[in-house]
Motif scaffolding. Structure first.
Motif, PDB file in Angstrom:
ATOM      1  N   HIS A   1      -4.130 -98.484  77.837  1.00 38.49           N
ATOM      2  CA  HIS A   1      -4.181 -97.797  79.139  1.00 38.49           C
ATOM      3  C   HIS A   1      -4.349 -96.284  78.968  1.00 38.49           C
ATOM      4  CE1 HIS A   1      -3.578-101.071  81.901  1.00 38.49           C
ATOM      5  NE2 HIS A   1      -2.528-101.510  81.246  1.00 38.49           N
TER       6      HIS A   1
ATOM      7  N   ASP B   1     -10.879-100.835  77.084  1.00 43.79           N
ATOM      8  CA  ASP B   1     -11.015-102.109  77.787  1.00 43.79           C
ATOM      9  C   ASP B   1     -11.001-103.284  76.815  1.00 43.79           C
ATOM     10  OD1 ASP B   1     -11.140-100.937  80.276  1.00 43.79           O
ATOM     11  OD2 ASP B   1     -13.334-100.800  80.297  1.00 43.79           O
TER      12      ASP B   1
ATOM     13  N   LYS C   1      -7.360-103.824  75.952  1.00 39.07           N
ATOM     14  CA  LYS C   1      -6.667-104.483  77.066  1.00 39.07           C
ATOM     15  C   LYS C   1      -6.991-105.972  77.080  1.00 39.07           C
ATOM     16  CE  LYS C   1      -6.927-100.422  80.078  1.00 39.07           C
ATOM     17  NZ  LYS C   1      -7.599 -99.856  81.267  1.00 39.07           N
TER      18      LYS C   1
ATOM     19  N   LYS D   1       0.015-100.431  76.284  1.00 41.56           N
ATOM     20  CA  LYS D   1       0.217 -99.055  76.743  1.00 41.56           C
ATOM     21  C   LYS D   1      -0.814 -98.113  76.111  1.00 41.56           C
ATOM     22  CE  LYS D   1       3.774 -95.426  76.853  1.00 41.56           C
ATOM     23  NZ  LYS D   1       5.163 -95.076  76.445  1.00 41.56           N
TER      24      LYS D   1
END
Length: 481
Positions: free
Chosen positions: A419, A435, A438, A416
Protein backbone atom coordinates in the motif's frame (compact mmCIF):
# COMPACT_ATOMS: atom_id res chain seq x y z
CA UNK A 1 -78.06 -29.22 -4.33
CA UNK A 2 -75.09 -26.98 -5.23
CA UNK A 3 -73.54 -29.64 -7.43
CA UNK A 4 -76.85 -30.19 -9.20
CA UNK A 5 -77.12 -26.46 -9.89
CA UNK A 6 -73.57 -26.43 -11.25
CA UNK A 7 -74.63 -29.00 -13.84
CA UNK A 8 -77.74 -27.03 -14.77
CA UNK A 9 -76.04 -23.63 -15.00
CA UNK A 10 -72.59 -24.67 -16.08
CA UNK A 11 -72.52 -22.31 -19.05
CA UNK A 12 -73.43 -19.20 -17.04
CA UNK A 13 -70.26 -17.62 -15.78
CA UNK A 14 -71.83 -15.42 -13.08
CA UNK A 15 -73.79 -18.32 -11.64
CA UNK A 16 -70.73 -20.56 -11.65
CA UNK A 17 -68.79 -17.94 -9.73
CA UNK A 18 -71.49 -17.80 -7.05
CA UNK A 19 -71.81 -21.59 -6.80
CA UNK A 20 -68.07 -22.05 -6.52
CA UNK A 21 -68.05 -19.48 -3.71
CA UNK A 22 -70.63 -21.61 -1.88
CA UNK A 23 -68.46 -24.72 -2.36
CA UNK A 24 -65.46 -22.78 -1.07
CA UNK A 25 -67.29 -22.05 2.17
CA UNK A 26 -68.53 -25.64 2.45
CA UNK A 27 -65.01 -26.98 2.04
CA UNK A 28 -63.89 -24.97 5.08
CA UNK A 29 -65.46 -27.50 7.47
CA UNK A 30 -64.79 -31.22 7.65
CA UNK A 31 -68.38 -32.30 6.95
CA UNK A 32 -68.78 -29.99 3.98
CA UNK A 33 -65.38 -30.94 2.65
CA UNK A 34 -66.27 -34.63 2.73
CA UNK A 35 -69.50 -33.90 0.81
CA UNK A 36 -67.70 -31.94 -1.92
CA UNK A 37 -65.00 -34.58 -2.25
CA UNK A 38 -67.54 -37.31 -3.11
CA UNK A 39 -68.24 -35.95 -6.57
CA UNK A 40 -67.59 -32.24 -6.62
CA UNK A 41 -63.93 -32.04 -7.71
CA UNK A 42 -64.60 -33.00 -11.36
CA UNK A 43 -67.34 -30.38 -11.59
CA UNK A 44 -65.10 -27.70 -10.12
CA UNK A 45 -62.40 -28.52 -12.66
CA UNK A 46 -64.96 -28.58 -15.48
CA UNK A 47 -66.23 -25.14 -14.48
CA UNK A 48 -62.68 -23.78 -14.46
CA UNK A 49 -62.05 -25.28 -17.90
CA UNK A 50 -65.31 -23.98 -19.43
CA UNK A 51 -64.74 -20.47 -18.10
CA UNK A 52 -60.96 -20.40 -18.32
CA UNK A 53 -60.91 -16.73 -19.29
CA UNK A 54 -62.89 -15.66 -16.20
CA UNK A 55 -60.55 -14.53 -13.45
CA UNK A 56 -63.33 -14.70 -10.86
CA UNK A 57 -64.20 -18.32 -11.69
CA UNK A 58 -60.54 -19.33 -11.57
CA UNK A 59 -60.05 -17.69 -8.18
CA UNK A 60 -63.11 -19.37 -6.67
CA UNK A 61 -62.21 -22.75 -8.19
CA UNK A 62 -58.67 -22.54 -6.87
CA UNK A 63 -60.00 -21.61 -3.42
CA UNK A 64 -62.24 -24.69 -3.40
CA UNK A 65 -59.30 -26.97 -4.29
CA UNK A 66 -57.13 -25.31 -1.67
CA UNK A 67 -59.71 -25.75 1.09
CA UNK A 68 -60.22 -29.40 0.15
CA UNK A 69 -56.47 -30.04 0.32
CA UNK A 70 -55.85 -28.19 3.57
CA UNK A 71 -55.08 -30.60 6.40
CA UNK A 72 -56.87 -33.47 4.70
CA UNK A 73 -54.93 -36.36 3.22
CA UNK A 74 -58.01 -37.81 1.50
CA UNK A 75 -58.66 -34.40 -0.02
CA UNK A 76 -55.16 -34.21 -1.46
CA UNK A 77 -55.41 -37.75 -2.81
CA UNK A 78 -58.70 -36.96 -4.58
CA UNK A 79 -57.36 -33.70 -5.97
CA UNK A 80 -54.27 -35.40 -7.35
CA UNK A 81 -56.27 -38.30 -8.80
CA UNK A 82 -58.68 -35.96 -10.61
CA UNK A 83 -55.83 -34.03 -12.25
CA UNK A 84 -56.33 -30.78 -10.35
CA UNK A 85 -52.60 -30.00 -10.23
CA UNK A 86 -52.42 -29.77 -13.99
CA UNK A 87 -55.39 -27.38 -13.94
CA UNK A 88 -53.71 -25.18 -11.30
CA UNK A 89 -50.53 -24.96 -13.36
CA UNK A 90 -52.55 -24.15 -16.45
CA UNK A 91 -54.43 -21.37 -14.66
CA UNK A 92 -51.18 -19.82 -13.45
CA UNK A 93 -49.78 -19.84 -16.98
CA UNK A 94 -52.93 -18.41 -18.56
CA UNK A 95 -53.52 -15.70 -15.94
CA UNK A 96 -49.88 -14.84 -15.31
CA UNK A 97 -50.65 -11.08 -15.11
CA UNK A 98 -53.38 -11.45 -12.50
CA UNK A 99 -51.93 -10.83 -9.06
CA UNK A 100 -55.09 -12.23 -7.42
CA UNK A 101 -55.06 -15.46 -9.41
CA UNK A 102 -51.36 -15.98 -8.70
CA UNK A 103 -51.83 -15.40 -4.97
CA UNK A 104 -54.64 -17.97 -4.69
CA UNK A 105 -52.90 -20.48 -6.98
CA UNK A 106 -49.66 -20.28 -5.00
CA UNK A 107 -51.33 -20.92 -1.67
CA UNK A 108 -53.27 -23.80 -3.27
CA UNK A 109 -50.07 -25.43 -4.50
CA UNK A 110 -48.58 -25.02 -1.04
CA UNK A 111 -51.60 -26.76 0.54
CA UNK A 112 -51.36 -29.64 -1.95
CA UNK A 113 -47.65 -30.15 -1.21
CA UNK A 114 -47.85 -29.51 2.54
CA UNK A 115 -46.17 -32.42 4.39
CA UNK A 116 -46.98 -34.65 1.43
CA UNK A 117 -44.18 -36.11 -0.66
CA UNK A 118 -46.67 -37.52 -3.19
CA UNK A 119 -48.31 -34.13 -3.64
CA UNK A 120 -44.90 -32.52 -4.02
CA UNK A 121 -43.88 -35.07 -6.65
CA UNK A 122 -47.01 -34.40 -8.70
CA UNK A 123 -46.53 -30.63 -8.51
CA UNK A 124 -43.00 -31.03 -9.88
CA UNK A 125 -44.09 -33.62 -12.44
CA UNK A 126 -46.78 -31.28 -13.77
CA UNK A 127 -44.21 -28.46 -14.16
CA UNK A 128 -45.28 -26.48 -11.11
CA UNK A 129 -41.88 -24.97 -10.28
CA UNK A 130 -41.67 -22.68 -13.31
CA UNK A 131 -45.08 -20.99 -12.79
CA UNK A 132 -44.09 -20.23 -9.20
CA UNK A 133 -40.89 -18.57 -10.36
CA UNK A 134 -42.76 -16.73 -13.12
CA UNK A 135 -45.27 -15.39 -10.61
CA UNK A 136 -42.46 -13.96 -8.51
CA UNK A 137 -40.84 -12.34 -11.54
CA UNK A 138 -44.12 -10.92 -12.82
CA UNK A 139 -45.27 -9.50 -9.47
CA UNK A 140 -42.05 -8.39 -7.72
CA UNK A 141 -43.79 -5.66 -5.71
CA UNK A 142 -46.56 -7.89 -4.35
CA UNK A 143 -45.70 -9.00 -0.85
CA UNK A 144 -48.58 -11.50 -0.93
CA UNK A 145 -47.25 -13.20 -4.06
CA UNK A 146 -43.71 -13.23 -2.76
CA UNK A 147 -44.66 -14.73 0.60
CA UNK A 148 -46.86 -17.41 -0.93
CA UNK A 149 -44.18 -18.27 -3.48
CA UNK A 150 -41.63 -18.69 -0.71
CA UNK A 151 -44.01 -20.97 1.18
CA UNK A 152 -44.62 -23.11 -1.88
CA UNK A 153 -40.92 -23.42 -2.69
CA UNK A 154 -40.14 -24.09 0.96
CA UNK A 155 -42.52 -27.05 0.95
CA UNK A 156 -41.30 -28.40 -2.38
CA UNK A 157 -37.68 -28.34 -1.18
CA UNK A 158 -38.58 -29.57 2.30
CA UNK A 159 -40.15 -32.70 0.85
CA UNK A 160 -37.38 -33.32 -1.69
CA UNK A 161 -34.12 -31.40 -1.54
CA UNK A 162 -33.35 -32.29 -5.17
CA UNK A 163 -36.00 -29.73 -6.09
CA UNK A 164 -33.54 -27.02 -5.07
CA UNK A 165 -31.43 -27.87 -8.12
CA UNK A 166 -34.56 -27.65 -10.25
CA UNK A 167 -35.24 -24.22 -8.77
CA UNK A 168 -31.76 -23.12 -9.84
CA UNK A 169 -32.02 -24.62 -13.32
CA UNK A 170 -35.39 -22.90 -13.84
CA UNK A 171 -33.73 -19.56 -13.02
CA UNK A 172 -35.51 -19.10 -9.71
CA UNK A 173 -32.72 -17.97 -7.42
CA UNK A 174 -32.58 -14.25 -8.18
CA UNK A 175 -36.33 -13.59 -8.38
CA UNK A 176 -36.83 -15.57 -5.20
CA UNK A 177 -35.18 -12.93 -3.04
CA UNK A 178 -34.65 -9.82 -5.10
CA UNK A 179 -37.73 -7.74 -4.17
CA UNK A 180 -35.85 -5.14 -2.14
CA UNK A 181 -39.02 -3.52 -0.86
CA UNK A 182 -40.00 -6.69 0.94
CA UNK A 183 -36.82 -8.27 2.25
CA UNK A 184 -37.33 -6.20 5.38
CA UNK A 185 -40.97 -7.24 5.67
CA UNK A 186 -41.44 -9.29 8.83
CA UNK A 187 -43.77 -11.90 7.25
CA UNK A 188 -41.53 -12.42 4.25
CA UNK A 189 -38.42 -12.46 6.42
CA UNK A 190 -40.01 -15.17 8.53
CA UNK A 191 -40.78 -17.25 5.45
CA UNK A 192 -37.27 -16.83 4.12
CA UNK A 193 -35.92 -17.90 7.47
CA UNK A 194 -38.01 -21.06 7.38
CA UNK A 195 -36.91 -21.80 3.84
CA UNK A 196 -33.26 -22.15 4.77
CA UNK A 197 -33.88 -23.57 8.21
CA UNK A 198 -35.15 -27.05 7.33
CA UNK A 199 -33.37 -30.18 8.46
CA UNK A 200 -31.89 -31.01 5.05
CA UNK A 201 -29.65 -27.94 5.29
CA UNK A 202 -27.73 -28.28 8.58
CA UNK A 203 -24.77 -26.20 7.43
CA UNK A 204 -26.98 -23.14 7.11
CA UNK A 205 -28.58 -23.30 10.55
CA UNK A 206 -25.54 -21.77 12.21
CA UNK A 207 -25.34 -19.04 9.61
CA UNK A 208 -28.97 -18.05 9.97
CA UNK A 209 -28.90 -18.16 13.73
CA UNK A 210 -25.95 -15.79 13.64
CA UNK A 211 -27.26 -13.51 10.93
CA UNK A 212 -30.80 -13.35 12.35
CA UNK A 213 -32.11 -12.98 8.82
CA UNK A 214 -29.89 -10.06 7.92
CA UNK A 215 -28.90 -10.00 4.25
CA UNK A 216 -31.68 -12.44 3.55
CA UNK A 217 -31.05 -12.72 -0.18
CA UNK A 218 -27.46 -13.71 0.48
CA UNK A 219 -28.44 -16.26 3.10
CA UNK A 220 -30.74 -18.06 0.72
CA UNK A 221 -28.17 -18.06 -2.06
CA UNK A 222 -25.69 -19.61 0.33
CA UNK A 223 -28.30 -22.13 1.37
CA UNK A 224 -28.76 -23.21 -2.20
CA UNK A 225 -25.02 -23.27 -2.76
CA UNK A 226 -24.53 -25.64 0.16
CA UNK A 227 -27.59 -27.65 -0.72
CA UNK A 228 -26.24 -28.41 -4.18
CA UNK A 229 -22.55 -28.32 -3.39
CA UNK A 230 -21.91 -31.37 -5.56
CA UNK A 231 -23.12 -29.61 -8.68
CA UNK A 232 -21.16 -27.25 -10.88
CA UNK A 233 -24.38 -26.02 -12.50
CA UNK A 234 -25.26 -23.63 -9.73
CA UNK A 235 -22.63 -20.94 -9.87
CA UNK A 236 -23.64 -19.15 -13.06
CA UNK A 237 -27.22 -19.04 -11.82
CA UNK A 238 -26.50 -17.72 -8.33
CA UNK A 239 -23.35 -15.60 -8.32
CA UNK A 240 -23.35 -13.75 -11.61
CA UNK A 241 -21.98 -10.33 -10.71
CA UNK A 242 -19.34 -8.61 -8.62
CA UNK A 243 -22.14 -7.40 -6.33
CA UNK A 244 -22.99 -11.03 -5.53
CA UNK A 245 -19.38 -11.77 -4.59
CA UNK A 246 -19.23 -8.63 -2.45
CA UNK A 247 -22.30 -9.95 -0.62
CA UNK A 248 -20.42 -13.12 0.29
CA UNK A 249 -17.20 -11.38 1.31
CA UNK A 250 -19.18 -8.92 3.44
CA UNK A 251 -19.66 -11.84 5.84
CA UNK A 252 -15.95 -11.53 6.57
CA UNK A 253 -16.68 -8.11 8.10
CA UNK A 254 -18.88 -9.52 10.84
CA UNK A 255 -17.86 -9.32 14.49
CA UNK A 256 -18.93 -12.91 15.10
CA UNK A 257 -16.37 -15.60 14.20
CA UNK A 258 -19.12 -18.03 13.14
CA UNK A 259 -20.25 -15.63 10.44
CA UNK A 260 -16.72 -14.99 9.21
CA UNK A 261 -16.15 -18.74 9.05
CA UNK A 262 -19.28 -19.16 6.91
CA UNK A 263 -18.09 -16.39 4.62
CA UNK A 264 -14.67 -18.01 4.21
CA UNK A 265 -16.22 -21.41 3.60
CA UNK A 266 -18.58 -19.95 1.01
CA UNK A 267 -15.75 -18.31 -0.92
CA UNK A 268 -13.70 -21.50 -1.00
CA UNK A 269 -16.78 -23.52 -1.98
CA UNK A 270 -17.49 -21.10 -4.80
CA UNK A 271 -13.93 -21.34 -6.12
CA UNK A 272 -13.98 -25.11 -5.85
CA UNK A 273 -17.34 -25.39 -7.62
CA UNK A 274 -16.08 -23.38 -10.58
CA UNK A 275 -12.63 -24.97 -10.63
CA UNK A 276 -11.20 -21.45 -10.44
CA UNK A 277 -7.86 -21.68 -8.62
CA UNK A 278 -6.50 -18.63 -6.86
CA UNK A 279 -2.81 -18.30 -7.61
CA UNK A 280 -0.26 -15.54 -7.96
CA UNK A 281 1.78 -15.35 -11.15
CA UNK A 282 5.25 -13.98 -10.34
CA UNK A 283 6.32 -11.01 -12.46
CA UNK A 284 8.94 -11.41 -15.15
CA UNK A 285 12.30 -10.13 -13.97
CA UNK A 286 13.36 -7.27 -16.27
CA UNK A 287 16.67 -7.26 -18.07
CA UNK A 288 19.66 -5.56 -16.47
CA UNK A 289 19.52 -1.78 -16.69
CA UNK A 290 23.21 -1.21 -17.43
CA UNK A 291 26.03 -3.25 -18.80
CA UNK A 292 27.79 -5.02 -15.89
CA UNK A 293 31.11 -4.63 -17.66
CA UNK A 294 30.76 -0.85 -17.51
CA UNK A 295 29.89 -0.18 -13.87
CA UNK A 296 30.28 -3.23 -11.65
CA UNK A 297 33.92 -2.43 -10.88
CA UNK A 298 32.93 1.00 -9.56
CA UNK A 299 30.40 -0.14 -6.95
CA UNK A 300 31.28 1.76 -3.72
CA UNK A 301 34.77 2.44 -5.06
CA UNK A 302 36.41 5.55 -3.62
CA UNK A 303 39.25 5.85 -6.14
CA UNK A 304 37.33 7.81 -8.75
CA UNK A 305 34.39 8.72 -6.56
CA UNK A 306 33.16 12.30 -6.82
CA UNK A 307 30.02 12.06 -4.70
CA UNK A 308 29.55 10.67 -1.21
CA UNK A 309 26.39 9.53 0.59
CA UNK A 310 26.09 9.21 4.35
CA UNK A 311 23.88 6.51 5.80
CA UNK A 312 23.87 5.54 9.50
CA UNK A 313 27.14 7.51 9.94
CA UNK A 314 28.75 5.41 7.21
CA UNK A 315 29.87 6.67 3.83
CA UNK A 316 29.09 5.28 0.41
CA UNK A 317 31.21 6.31 -2.57
CA UNK A 318 29.46 6.90 -5.87
CA UNK A 319 30.11 8.48 -9.27
CA UNK A 320 28.15 11.32 -10.81
CA UNK A 321 28.55 10.10 -14.35
CA UNK A 322 27.24 6.65 -13.48
CA UNK A 323 24.27 7.97 -11.51
CA UNK A 324 23.33 10.46 -14.22
CA UNK A 325 23.70 7.88 -16.98
CA UNK A 326 21.82 5.12 -15.14
CA UNK A 327 18.52 4.06 -16.67
CA UNK A 328 17.46 2.53 -13.36
CA UNK A 329 16.50 5.80 -11.66
CA UNK A 330 15.98 9.45 -12.60
CA UNK A 331 16.16 10.58 -8.98
CA UNK A 332 19.96 10.56 -8.73
CA UNK A 333 20.32 12.50 -11.97
CA UNK A 334 17.95 15.17 -10.68
CA UNK A 335 19.64 15.22 -7.28
CA UNK A 336 23.03 15.89 -8.86
CA UNK A 337 21.85 18.55 -11.28
CA UNK A 338 23.50 21.95 -10.96
CA UNK A 339 20.49 23.55 -9.26
CA UNK A 340 20.53 21.16 -6.32
CA UNK A 341 22.54 21.65 -3.12
CA UNK A 342 23.76 18.07 -3.39
CA UNK A 343 25.43 18.92 -6.71
CA UNK A 344 28.06 21.12 -5.06
CA UNK A 345 31.59 19.65 -5.12
CA UNK A 346 32.50 17.85 -1.93
CA UNK A 347 28.93 17.80 -0.67
CA UNK A 348 28.07 14.96 1.69
CA UNK A 349 24.56 13.78 0.84
CA UNK A 350 22.69 12.37 3.86
CA UNK A 351 20.17 9.55 3.35
CA UNK A 352 17.65 9.44 6.19
CA UNK A 353 15.43 6.60 7.30
CA UNK A 354 17.32 3.82 5.58
CA UNK A 355 19.78 1.18 6.75
CA UNK A 356 23.24 1.16 5.24
CA UNK A 357 23.08 -2.36 3.79
CA UNK A 358 19.72 -1.56 2.14
CA UNK A 359 21.26 1.46 0.43
CA UNK A 360 24.18 -0.71 -0.69
CA UNK A 361 21.79 -3.19 -2.32
CA UNK A 362 19.90 -0.33 -3.96
CA UNK A 363 23.12 1.11 -5.41
CA UNK A 364 24.29 -2.30 -6.56
CA UNK A 365 21.17 -2.53 -8.70
CA UNK A 366 21.62 1.03 -10.01
CA UNK A 367 25.18 0.21 -11.06
CA UNK A 368 24.72 -3.32 -12.40
CA UNK A 369 21.02 -3.94 -13.00
CA UNK A 370 21.31 -7.00 -10.76
CA UNK A 371 20.79 -7.57 -7.06
CA UNK A 372 21.13 -10.38 -4.58
CA UNK A 373 18.65 -9.75 -1.83
CA UNK A 374 20.21 -11.28 1.23
CA UNK A 375 18.77 -11.96 3.68
CA UNK A 376 15.24 -12.22 2.26
CA UNK A 377 13.99 -10.14 5.18
CA UNK A 378 15.64 -7.14 3.50
CA UNK A 379 13.22 -7.34 0.58
CA UNK A 380 10.50 -5.27 2.30
CA UNK A 381 12.86 -2.43 3.17
CA UNK A 382 14.45 -2.59 -0.25
CA UNK A 383 11.01 -2.35 -1.84
CA UNK A 384 10.38 0.93 -0.03
CA UNK A 385 13.86 2.22 -0.83
CA UNK A 386 13.25 1.47 -4.50
CA UNK A 387 9.97 3.36 -4.25
CA UNK A 388 11.74 6.37 -2.72
CA UNK A 389 14.32 6.49 -5.52
CA UNK A 390 11.89 5.45 -8.30
CA UNK A 391 13.71 2.23 -9.16
CA UNK A 392 10.73 0.31 -10.54
CA UNK A 393 12.67 -2.65 -11.91
CA UNK A 394 14.23 -3.29 -8.51
CA UNK A 395 10.76 -3.38 -7.01
CA UNK A 396 9.84 -6.20 -9.38
CA UNK A 397 12.76 -8.23 -7.97
CA UNK A 398 11.50 -7.50 -4.47
CA UNK A 399 7.96 -8.61 -5.35
CA UNK A 400 9.28 -11.99 -6.43
CA UNK A 401 11.16 -12.49 -3.17
CA UNK A 402 8.34 -11.23 -0.94
CA UNK A 403 5.66 -13.30 -2.70
CA UNK A 404 7.65 -16.50 -2.22
CA UNK A 405 8.24 -15.88 1.47
CA UNK A 406 4.66 -14.96 2.55
CA UNK A 407 3.44 -16.41 5.84
CA UNK A 408 0.64 -15.77 8.32
CA UNK A 409 3.10 -13.74 10.35
CA UNK A 410 4.49 -11.44 7.63
CA UNK A 411 1.59 -11.12 5.17
CA UNK A 412 0.17 -8.13 7.04
CA UNK A 413 3.40 -6.13 6.96
CA UNK A 414 3.92 -7.11 3.33
CA UNK A 415 0.45 -5.84 2.46
CA UNK A 416 1.24 -2.61 4.28
CA UNK A 417 4.42 -2.27 2.21
CA UNK A 418 2.41 -2.80 -0.97
CA UNK A 419 0.00 0.00 0.00
CA UNK A 420 2.95 2.35 0.62
CA UNK A 421 4.42 1.85 -2.85
CA UNK A 422 3.38 4.52 -5.31
CA UNK A 423 5.39 3.73 -8.43
CA UNK A 424 3.43 3.41 -11.67
CA UNK A 425 3.64 0.37 -13.88
CA UNK A 426 6.48 0.03 -16.32
CA UNK A 427 5.59 0.71 -19.93
CA UNK A 428 3.92 -2.39 -21.34
CA UNK A 429 3.13 -3.78 -17.86
CA UNK A 430 -0.55 -3.94 -16.82
CA UNK A 431 0.22 -3.64 -13.10
CA UNK A 432 2.57 -1.64 -10.91
CA UNK A 433 4.92 -3.47 -8.51
CA UNK A 434 2.75 -2.35 -5.59
CA UNK A 435 -0.35 -3.83 -7.24
CA UNK A 436 1.55 -7.05 -7.95
CA UNK A 437 2.47 -7.35 -4.28
CA UNK A 438 -1.10 -6.63 -3.16
CA UNK A 439 -2.29 -9.36 -5.50
CA UNK A 440 0.22 -11.83 -4.02
CA UNK A 441 -0.97 -10.99 -0.49
CA UNK A 442 -4.67 -11.31 -1.37
CA UNK A 443 -4.05 -14.66 -3.06
CA UNK A 444 -2.27 -15.84 0.07
CA UNK A 445 -5.10 -14.64 2.32
CA UNK A 446 -7.72 -16.45 0.23
CA UNK A 447 -5.70 -19.65 0.22
CA UNK A 448 -5.26 -19.45 4.00
CA UNK A 449 -8.53 -17.82 5.10
CA UNK A 450 -9.28 -20.33 7.81
CA UNK A 451 -6.10 -19.38 9.67
CA UNK A 452 -6.22 -15.62 9.15
CA UNK A 453 -9.85 -14.42 9.47
CA UNK A 454 -9.80 -14.49 13.26
CA UNK A 455 -6.50 -12.66 13.67
CA UNK A 456 -6.48 -9.13 15.02
CA UNK A 457 -4.67 -7.93 11.91
CA UNK A 458 -7.48 -9.18 9.70
CA UNK A 459 -10.14 -7.67 11.95
CA UNK A 460 -8.42 -4.30 11.85
CA UNK A 461 -8.49 -4.26 8.03
CA UNK A 462 -11.48 -6.49 7.33
CA UNK A 463 -13.61 -3.93 5.47
CA UNK A 464 -11.00 -3.13 2.84
CA UNK A 465 -9.74 -6.73 2.72
CA UNK A 466 -13.22 -8.13 2.07
CA UNK A 467 -13.54 -5.86 -0.98
CA UNK A 468 -10.09 -6.78 -2.27
CA UNK A 469 -10.89 -10.48 -1.83
CA UNK A 470 -14.19 -10.02 -3.69
CA UNK A 471 -12.47 -8.37 -6.65
CA UNK A 472 -9.85 -11.13 -6.80
CA UNK A 473 -12.47 -13.90 -6.63
CA UNK A 474 -14.59 -12.21 -9.29
CA UNK A 475 -11.54 -11.86 -11.56
CA UNK A 476 -11.05 -15.64 -11.75
CA UNK A 477 -14.69 -16.77 -11.93
CA UNK A 478 -16.21 -17.70 -15.29
CA UNK A 479 -18.38 -14.81 -16.44
CA UNK A 480 -22.01 -15.28 -17.51
CA UNK A 481 -22.71 -15.06 -21.22
Amino acid sequence: MVLTMMTAYKLQVDMMQELLAVLRNLAHCAEGSAHVLKSGVPQVLEAMQLHNTSEAVQVEGLAVIGNLAKGCESGRITIIREGAISRIVGVMEQHVRSELVQRVALITLWKVAYHDSDGTAVVIQEGGMLPIITAMKTHPSSAAVQIRAVRAIDELIRQNKDNALLLILEGGVHPLFQPAAYVSSAPLRGELYRLVQSDCRPVLRTLLAVRSCRQTELNVRLALLYLCDSSDLIVSGIFSSLHDILCITSLLNDELPETRAEGARSILQLLQSTESPISFTPPVIPKACNSPQNFEAFVNDDELSDVTFEIESKTYHAHRIVLKASTASDVFGAMLSCSMREAQPGALIPIEGMRYNIFCELMEFVYTGRVSISPESDAAELMLAADQFLVTKLQVHCVQVLAKSLSTENVWNTLKIAHQCNLAAEMGEPRSPGDMLKDACICYLIQNMASVIDTQEFMDQRHILSKMIAHKVWSVLPKPD
